[in-house]
Design a protein around this motif. Structure first.
Motif, PDB file in Angstrom:
ATOM      1  N   ARG A 129      -2.263  32.603  36.741  1.00  0.00           N
ATOM      2  CA  ARG A 129      -1.572  31.423  37.270  1.00  0.00           C
ATOM      3  C   ARG A 129      -0.187  31.844  37.754  1.00  0.00           C
ATOM      4  NH1 ARG A 129      -3.850  26.488  36.454  1.00  0.00           N
ATOM      5  NH2 ARG A 129      -5.658  26.484  35.103  1.00  0.00           N
ATOM      6  N   LEU A 130      -0.192  32.855  38.583  1.00  0.00           N
ATOM      7  CA  LEU A 130       1.024  33.403  39.176  1.00  0.00           C
ATOM      8  C   LEU A 130       0.867  33.333  40.682  1.00  0.00           C
ATOM      9  CD1 LEU A 130       3.724  34.893  38.788  1.00  0.00           C
ATOM     10  CD2 LEU A 130       2.432  37.013  38.777  1.00  0.00           C
ATOM     11  N   THR A 131       1.703  32.506  41.310  1.00  0.00           N
ATOM     12  CA  THR A 131       1.563  32.329  42.753  1.00  0.00           C
ATOM     13  C   THR A 131       2.207  33.477  43.521  1.00  0.00           C
ATOM     14  OG1 THR A 131       3.600  31.045  42.940  1.00  0.00           O
ATOM     15  CG2 THR A 131       1.582  29.810  42.515  1.00  0.00           C
ATOM     16  N   VAL A 132       1.689  33.689  44.696  1.00  0.00           N
ATOM     17  CA  VAL A 132       2.251  34.703  45.589  1.00  0.00           C
ATOM     18  C   VAL A 132       3.696  34.332  45.912  1.00  0.00           C
ATOM     19  CG1 VAL A 132       2.060  35.732  47.888  1.00  0.00           C
ATOM     20  CG2 VAL A 132      -0.001  35.301  46.524  1.00  0.00           C
ATOM     21  N   ARG A 133       3.948  33.049  46.074  1.00  0.00           N
ATOM     22  CA  ARG A 133       5.310  32.579  46.362  1.00  0.00           C
ATOM     23  C   ARG A 133       6.276  32.998  45.259  1.00  0.00           C
ATOM     24  NH1 ARG A 133       7.159  26.380  47.634  1.00  0.00           N
ATOM     25  NH2 ARG A 133       9.379  26.789  47.531  1.00  0.00           N
ATOM     26  N   ARG A 134       5.860  32.857  44.005  1.00  0.00           N
ATOM     27  CA  ARG A 134       6.733  33.211  42.879  1.00  0.00           C
ATOM     28  C   ARG A 134       7.016  34.711  42.864  1.00  0.00           C
ATOM     29  NH1 ARG A 134      11.006  32.222  40.389  1.00  0.00           N
ATOM     30  NH2 ARG A 134      11.017  32.730  38.202  1.00  0.00           N
ATOM     31  N   VAL A 135       6.011  35.513  43.148  1.00  0.00           N
ATOM     32  CA  VAL A 135       6.202  36.967  43.196  1.00  0.00           C
ATOM     33  C   VAL A 135       7.226  37.322  44.270  1.00  0.00           C
ATOM     34  CG1 VAL A 135       5.098  39.175  43.709  1.00  0.00           C
ATOM     35  CG2 VAL A 135       3.916  37.485  42.296  1.00  0.00           C
ATOM     36  N   LEU A 136       7.095  36.714  45.441  1.00  0.00           N
ATOM     37  CA  LEU A 136       8.036  36.997  46.526  1.00  0.00           C
ATOM     38  C   LEU A 136       9.444  36.511  46.190  1.00  0.00           C
ATOM     39  CD1 LEU A 136       5.830  36.158  49.621  1.00  0.00           C
ATOM     40  CD2 LEU A 136       6.444  38.408  48.716  1.00  0.00           C
ATOM     41  N   GLU A 137       9.545  35.373  45.501  1.00  0.00           N
ATOM     42  CA  GLU A 137      10.865  34.883  45.079  1.00  0.00           C
ATOM     43  C   GLU A 137      11.519  35.862  44.109  1.00  0.00           C
ATOM     44  OE1 GLU A 137       9.929  31.066  43.443  1.00  0.00           O
ATOM     45  OE2 GLU A 137      10.144  30.045  45.362  1.00  0.00           O
ATOM     46  N   LEU A 138      10.744  36.393  43.170  1.00  0.00           N
ATOM     47  CA  LEU A 138      11.293  37.347  42.204  1.00  0.00           C
ATOM     48  C   LEU A 138      11.740  38.641  42.869  1.00  0.00           C
ATOM     49  CD1 LEU A 138       8.822  36.876  39.227  1.00  0.00           C
ATOM     50  CD2 LEU A 138      11.239  36.255  39.285  1.00  0.00           C
ATOM     51  N   VAL A 139      10.964  39.122  43.816  1.00  0.00           N
ATOM     52  CA  VAL A 139      11.336  40.351  44.531  1.00  0.00           C
ATOM     53  C   VAL A 139      12.616  40.130  45.330  1.00  0.00           C
ATOM     54  CG1 VAL A 139      10.617  41.932  46.358  1.00  0.00           C
ATOM     55  CG2 VAL A 139       9.006  41.267  44.581  1.00  0.00           C
ATOM     56  N   ALA A 140      12.753  38.942  45.918  1.00  0.00           N
ATOM     57  CA  ALA A 140      13.957  38.642  46.695  1.00  0.00           C
ATOM     58  C   ALA A 140      15.173  38.487  45.785  1.00  0.00           C
ATOM     59  CB  ALA A 140      13.751  37.370  47.506  1.00  0.00           C
ATOM     60  N   LEU A 141      14.964  37.908  44.600  1.00  0.00           N
ATOM     61  CA  LEU A 141      16.067  37.661  43.678  1.00  0.00           C
ATOM     62  C   LEU A 141      16.522  38.939  42.968  1.00  0.00           C
ATOM     63  CD1 LEU A 141      17.814  35.397  42.522  1.00  0.00           C
ATOM     64  CD2 LEU A 141      16.089  35.069  40.755  1.00  0.00           C
ATOM     65  N   TYR A 142      15.562  39.809  42.656  1.00  0.00           N
ATOM     66  CA  TYR A 142      15.861  41.055  41.936  1.00  0.00           C
ATOM     67  C   TYR A 142      15.391  42.247  42.761  1.00  0.00           C
ATOM     68  CZ  TYR A 142      16.285  37.883  37.970  1.00  0.00           C
ATOM     69  OH  TYR A 142      16.647  36.865  37.127  1.00  0.00           O
ATOM     70  N   PRO A 143      16.163  42.668  43.745  1.00  0.00           N
ATOM     71  CA  PRO A 143      15.748  43.796  44.575  1.00  0.00           C
ATOM     72  C   PRO A 143      15.623  45.105  43.800  1.00  0.00           C
ATOM     73  CG  PRO A 143      17.932  43.045  45.218  1.00  0.00           C
ATOM     74  CD  PRO A 143      17.434  42.121  44.161  1.00  0.00           C
ATOM     75  N   ASP A 144      16.338  45.240  42.672  1.00  0.00           N
ATOM     76  CA  ASP A 144      16.220  46.421  41.830  1.00  0.00           C
ATOM     77  C   ASP A 144      15.050  46.187  40.878  1.00  0.00           C
ATOM     78  OD1 ASP A 144      16.491  48.693  40.330  1.00  0.00           O
ATOM     79  OD2 ASP A 144      18.370  48.093  39.380  1.00  0.00           O
ATOM     80  N   ARG A 145      14.007  46.966  41.033  1.00  0.00           N
ATOM     81  CA  ARG A 145      12.775  46.772  40.251  1.00  0.00           C
ATOM     82  C   ARG A 145      13.009  46.811  38.747  1.00  0.00           C
ATOM     83  NH1 ARG A 145       7.460  50.524  41.008  1.00  0.00           N
ATOM     84  NH2 ARG A 145       6.237  49.553  39.388  1.00  0.00           N
TER      85      ARG A 145
END
Length: 43
Positions: A23-39
């Motif tokens: 129950r993890l949306t693609v939108r949420r994954v992209l938001e997290l990557v945008a918010l935290y560019p450092d893995r």
């Protein structure tokens, strides 16, 4: 290109594209990557 990890089910998460069997949306994954560019910050 086949994306078998992304599923769209109208009865799950309001039909938003989700990561397979989660129950993890693609939108949420992209938001997290945008918010935290450092893995390392994602952990």
């Amino acid at each position: 290109m086949k994306l078998d990890r992304i599923q769209i089910d109208p009865e799950r998460m309001n039909g938003q594209p989700c990561i397979r069997d989660l129950r993890l949306t693609v939108r949420r994954v992209l938001e997290l990557v945008a918010l935290y560019p450092d893995r390392n910050e994602l952990q």
